[in-house]
Design a protein around this motif. Sequence first.
Motif, PDB file in Angstrom:
ATOM      1  N   CYS A  64       0.845  -1.205   0.000  1.00  0.00           N
ATOM      2  CA  CYS A  64       0.000   0.000   0.000  1.00  0.00           C
ATOM      3  C   CYS A  64       0.878   1.252   0.000  1.00  0.00           C
ATOM      4  CB  CYS A  64      -0.917   0.001   1.225  1.00  0.00           C
ATOM      5  SG  CYS A  64      -2.227  -1.232   1.182  1.00  0.00           S
ATOM      6  N   PHE A  65       1.913   1.227   0.836  1.00  0.00           N
ATOM      7  CA  PHE A  65       2.842   2.355   0.859  1.00  0.00           C
ATOM      8  C   PHE A  65       3.565   2.494  -0.481  1.00  0.00           C
ATOM      9  CE2 PHE A  65       3.163   1.507   5.649  1.00  0.00           C
ATOM     10  CZ  PHE A  65       2.180   2.434   5.929  1.00  0.00           C
ATOM     11  N   SER A  66       3.810   1.363  -1.150  1.00  0.00           N
ATOM     12  CA  SER A  66       4.487   1.408  -2.448  1.00  0.00           C
ATOM     13  C   SER A  66       3.617   2.076  -3.508  1.00  0.00           C
ATOM     14  CB  SER A  66       4.867  -0.007  -2.902  1.00  0.00           C
ATOM     15  OG  SER A  66       5.870  -0.533  -2.085  1.00  0.00           O
ATOM     16  N   VAL A  67       2.315   1.782  -3.503  1.00  0.00           N
ATOM     17  CA  VAL A  67       1.405   2.434  -4.442  1.00  0.00           C
ATOM     18  C   VAL A  67       1.421   3.940  -4.192  1.00  0.00           C
ATOM     19  CG1 VAL A  67      -1.004   2.669  -5.157  1.00  0.00           C
ATOM     20  CG2 VAL A  67      -0.059   0.407  -4.703  1.00  0.00           C
ATOM     21  N   TYR A  68       1.376   4.311  -2.922  1.00  0.00           N
ATOM     22  CA  TYR A  68       1.500   5.722  -2.553  1.00  0.00           C
ATOM     23  C   TYR A  68       2.789   6.290  -3.144  1.00  0.00           C
ATOM     24  CZ  TYR A  68       2.226   9.846   0.408  1.00  0.00           C
ATOM     25  OH  TYR A  68       2.456  11.117   0.847  1.00  0.00           O
ATOM     26  N   ALA A 100      -8.724  14.391   3.724  1.00  0.00           N
ATOM     27  CA  ALA A 100      -9.735  14.077   4.744  1.00  0.00           C
ATOM     28  C   ALA A 100     -10.888  13.272   4.155  1.00  0.00           C
ATOM     29  CB  ALA A 100     -10.264  15.362   5.372  1.00  0.00           C
ATOM     30  N   SER A 101     -11.257  13.564   2.906  1.00  0.00           N
ATOM     31  CA  SER A 101     -12.341  12.796   2.273  1.00  0.00           C
ATOM     32  C   SER A 101     -11.950  11.330   2.121  1.00  0.00           C
ATOM     33  CB  SER A 101     -12.689  13.392   0.904  1.00  0.00           C
ATOM     34  OG  SER A 101     -11.637  13.193  -0.030  1.00  0.00           O
ATOM     35  N   GLY A 102     -10.663  11.071   1.908  1.00  0.00           N
ATOM     36  CA  GLY A 102     -10.199   9.688   1.826  1.00  0.00           C
ATOM     37  C   GLY A 102     -10.325   8.957   3.146  1.00  0.00           C
ATOM     38  N   GLY A 103     -10.361   9.708   4.249  1.00  0.00           N
ATOM     39  CA  GLY A 103     -10.523   9.083   5.554  1.00  0.00           C
ATOM     40  C   GLY A 103     -11.845   8.358   5.704  1.00  0.00           C
ATOM     41  N   TYR A 119      -4.458   4.596  -1.134  1.00  0.00           N
ATOM     42  CA  TYR A 119      -3.102   5.104  -0.904  1.00  0.00           C
ATOM     43  C   TYR A 119      -2.552   5.800  -2.146  1.00  0.00           C
ATOM     44  CZ  TYR A 119      -1.959   3.864   3.864  1.00  0.00           C
ATOM     45  OH  TYR A 119      -1.899   3.850   5.237  1.00  0.00           O
ATOM     46  N   GLY A 120      -2.951   5.340  -3.323  1.00  0.00           N
ATOM     47  CA  GLY A 120      -2.581   6.047  -4.545  1.00  0.00           C
ATOM     48  C   GLY A 120      -3.200   7.434  -4.591  1.00  0.00           C
TER      49      GLY A 120
END
Length: 433
Positions: A64-68, A100-103, A119-120
């Motif tokens: 997930c961090f990698s996609v980010y 925040a909307s992603g939260g 995460y992207g």
Amino acid sequence: MITFLDSMVLSTFRLMQKTAPWYYLILLILAGEAVFILPFVLPRIFRPTVLGVFELDNVELGLCFSVYGVVALISYVFGGPIADKFPPRKLMAMALWLTASGGLVFASFPDFTTLQLLYGFWGFTTIFLFWAPMIKAARVWGGTSSQGRAFGLLDGGRGLTGALFGLLGVFIFSLFLTDNVQTASLAERQEAFRYVLYCSSLIITIIGVLTWFFMKSGVDEKEIQLEKISWSQIMEVLRLPSVMLLMIIILCAYVGYKITDILSQYANEVMAYDEVKSAQVGTFLQFLRPTTGILLGLLADRFRLSKVLILSFVLSLAGGVLFASGIIGPSYTALFFISVVIIAVGVYSARTLYFAVMQEGRIPLKLTGTAVGLISVVGYTPDIFAGPAYGYLLDAHPGKEIGHQNVFWMLVAFSFVGGVASVVYYRLYGRKK
């Protein structure tokens, strides 16, 4: 003959004589950490909990961090010049609202594929719209003689903000987790963590509103913007030795910062702490960040910043060796916390200073966004490889100390390379007036 960059350096000196008000820095600090609370701070503090409630292993969370990181890599390139064309406060506010909307999606505990997409999305909102504007805003506040104070207080303040979010998160999590954390069901832990995410998203939204309306410096916004930037100007910035060296320095320092993510997991798996106590270790780590940043902010401008940067890598290397040696176990609580402090001071010092030395390296203020974008393309590649790398090392020996030792040997190697690059930077720029 005065070159394009020479004229920009002269312009930088004139603009940076002006000072921004203190509330400008306070809003910059709040915004600077709030935007990273959801994708990074909460998963760092609640790492065992996040792995459990999202039903992930270390490698999956690392992916997930990698996609980010992949999205962020592209965002650095294009987001840097954008930061030189528009006011920082407006770009930062939009980034906060979108993050925040992603939260809300995060709080629905989506499946692994949706989590990667989220995460992207955060890679775009936190980097394309936010990162370079934040660095540029900090340079504006620091002026000609207080870059160490500006970046020290920024990172220290961000650390304090992250720690307070952590305390709030731990309080809310324990408040809504009615059963013992060891016996609570998956659904009960998810429900408690959902409230943590909702509360964080609301606060981030409010900070975005304050940033848009009130984060205004004493400098005319048009004076720090460029109408356009040419490809030849970008290449001229890229050829600066300071830009090339900062790519290496930031890459090595950021690997160290990413590795601090596992310290709460080390407390859980090696020191045998439960999830709440391991989260408290993560929160303790967050409080070391503001302490380090604020002290540097008060003291660093008395010294050559590049020299202090060298010392930060020495501390990171020393702390990494202590953990990698395998001597830190459940019966050595004091040594565990001493080693955490050593690593934290080293890692957070490097993180505080690596953009503060931009002025030493003669990087013009008006081109800060472009320079930050170019530097970050290399410097923040650990967002792509660090998570899967230490996730693989941990999962190769699940729950065992040897996996953690291997991760800290990774820290030792990168700290050594970063230290060498910092010495070269100091020899080129730090000894010059």
